[in-house]
Design an enzyme around this catalytic site. Sequence first.
Site, PDB file in Angstrom:
ATOM      1  N   CYS A   1      10.710   1.441   2.801  1.00  0.00           N
ATOM      2  CA  CYS A   1       9.547   2.343   2.918  1.00  0.00           C
ATOM      3  C   CYS A   1       9.137   2.475   4.389  1.00  0.00           C
ATOM      4  O   CYS A   1       9.866   3.062   5.165  1.00  0.00           O
ATOM      5  CB  CYS A   1       8.404   1.871   2.021  1.00  0.00           C
ATOM      6  SG  CYS A   1       7.135   3.124   1.780  1.00  0.00           S
TER       7      CYS A   1
ATOM      8  N   HIS B   1      10.776   1.360  -3.159  1.00  0.00           N
ATOM      9  CA  HIS B   1      10.597  -0.094  -3.095  1.00  0.00           C
ATOM     10  C   HIS B   1      11.534  -0.794  -4.089  1.00  0.00           C
ATOM     11  O   HIS B   1      11.176  -0.930  -5.255  1.00  0.00           O
ATOM     12  CB  HIS B   1       9.148  -0.465  -3.431  1.00  0.00           C
ATOM     13  CG  HIS B   1       8.185  -0.136  -2.346  1.00  0.00           C
ATOM     14  ND1 HIS B   1       7.863  -1.023  -1.351  1.00  0.00           N
ATOM     15  CD2 HIS B   1       7.499   0.994  -2.075  1.00  0.00           C
ATOM     16  CE1 HIS B   1       7.001  -0.457  -0.521  1.00  0.00           C
ATOM     17  NE2 HIS B   1       6.768   0.766  -0.940  1.00  0.00           N
TER      18      HIS B   1
ATOM     19  N   GLU C   1      12.059  -3.895  -4.408  1.00  0.00           N
ATOM     20  CA  GLU C   1      11.420  -5.119  -4.916  1.00  0.00           C
ATOM     21  C   GLU C   1      10.390  -4.827  -5.994  1.00  0.00           C
ATOM     22  O   GLU C   1       9.888  -5.740  -6.639  1.00  0.00           O
ATOM     23  CB  GLU C   1      10.803  -5.908  -3.751  1.00  0.00           C
ATOM     24  CG  GLU C   1       9.449  -5.403  -3.230  1.00  0.00           C
ATOM     25  CD  GLU C   1       9.536  -4.179  -2.313  1.00  0.00           C
ATOM     26  OE1 GLU C   1      10.597  -3.532  -2.253  1.00  0.00           O
ATOM     27  OE2 GLU C   1       8.511  -3.869  -1.666  1.00  0.00           O
TER      28      GLU C   1
END
Lengths: 260, 211
Positions: B78, B177, B179
């Site tokens: 990001c 993202h 994660e």
Amino acid sequence: MLRPRVIVCLDVKDGRVVKGTQFKNLRDVGDPVELAQRYEQEGADEIVYLDVSASKEARGTLLDVVRRTAETLFIPLTVGGGVRSADDIGPLLRAGADKISVNSAAVRDPELLSVGAERFGSQCVVASIDAARNGDMWRCYTHGGSTPTDLDAVAWAYECAERGAGEILLTSIDQDGARTGYNLPLTAAVSDRVSVPVIASGGAGRAEHLRDAFTEGHASAALVAGILHDGLTTVGELKSRLTAWGIDVRPSGPAEGHER
Amino acid sequence: MKIALFDYGAGNLHSLGKAIEATDANVTITSSWDEALGLDGLVLPGVGAFGHAARALPADITSIRARLLAGYPCLGICLGMQLLFDASEESDGRGIGLIPGRVRLLAASVVPHMGWNDIETAADPVFEGIQELVAYYANSYVCEPEDSASAIAWSTYEGRRFVAGARAANTWGLQFHPEKSSTAGRRIIANFVRRVRELPSERQASRETGR
């Protein structure tokens, strides 16, 4: 294509998940860390923790719950409740929250939204608005729905977004816990007024209600709580019904994007 | 194996650190560029504003750029991806400039672009083993590489296609993202860590064949 989201909300009190109706009659429904992980596996798109603890001591408990949750949860986590100043935001983000929702404190001090957005980015500041029909307006309430304000929910939502909130979490106090559907006129009025995503909240009873929040309420996301915690349905079931109606939610279940 | 997780001083590093550790790599959280570029690989996380992160860059960014161009493995997520570019409309400050191009405000009626979006991917080791990718975004800005060949992934929002991933040398930038993208996202992180593990032996092998 951006997928309409199904967000699971867990009310957390003193480190446990509780559920009541219209913010009252709370009962224990489980461990937040375990429940959040289970909802991710079921296909939830995000998790919200709403801290409803009254005591200051509960703050440390909440940070610990957030920290343990972030170790096993790999979808976004929003934490709200009890955020009083911009200084409360940093520790929650450090502990593992992705977004922070603010309600009463933002009404008292709207600068909180601007400062939070400037310091941490709009994407992690969620303005939480509790509204109820009051004559010809939707009036904002604070302190868990107990304290009326002079604010009109649609105008206040607009101001929150202007000040830097990246998302609006809009709860209808009238509908909360009733399971008869989201407040669609309120949701549409706010969604049409602001240029940030709106999460419809309060009133989910069946998959149809989520569909209506997306189609008639123009919401980007729908918040679900009680019907899941009570085992009346699952995220997977809600999503497969929505998919069948042509609502392109993110596919749930382990098949999607799986290893091997 | 040690992966540096750069800390600009704002935001959530915890879950990203846990996602990397789940691949059996050790994570070192650091705000020192010497340390960040002296381990086995680097992850630039994705929370905060461009200007704030750009201020965390040293005055002389040529050494960072040179190290990444020489093949030091890096994953920018990001804002961490945006930092790989020259500059951003969001705020003043210079990025690393590894990938020529600028970061621009999303032209859309609803901003931030928040939620799960489909991603078209090119054949690249970080996407190995993933069939259909739907990943989580929370961004108001997107990267526009000057050379479209550096793009490795794309998403569409409000009818406009934008770059979701870009690559230069052994540096990957992802606008979404991983994660926060559940199973598929964790696979992407595991793929990156596997590349970090494989690269030293590949470099060794190419040195030997070159001799």
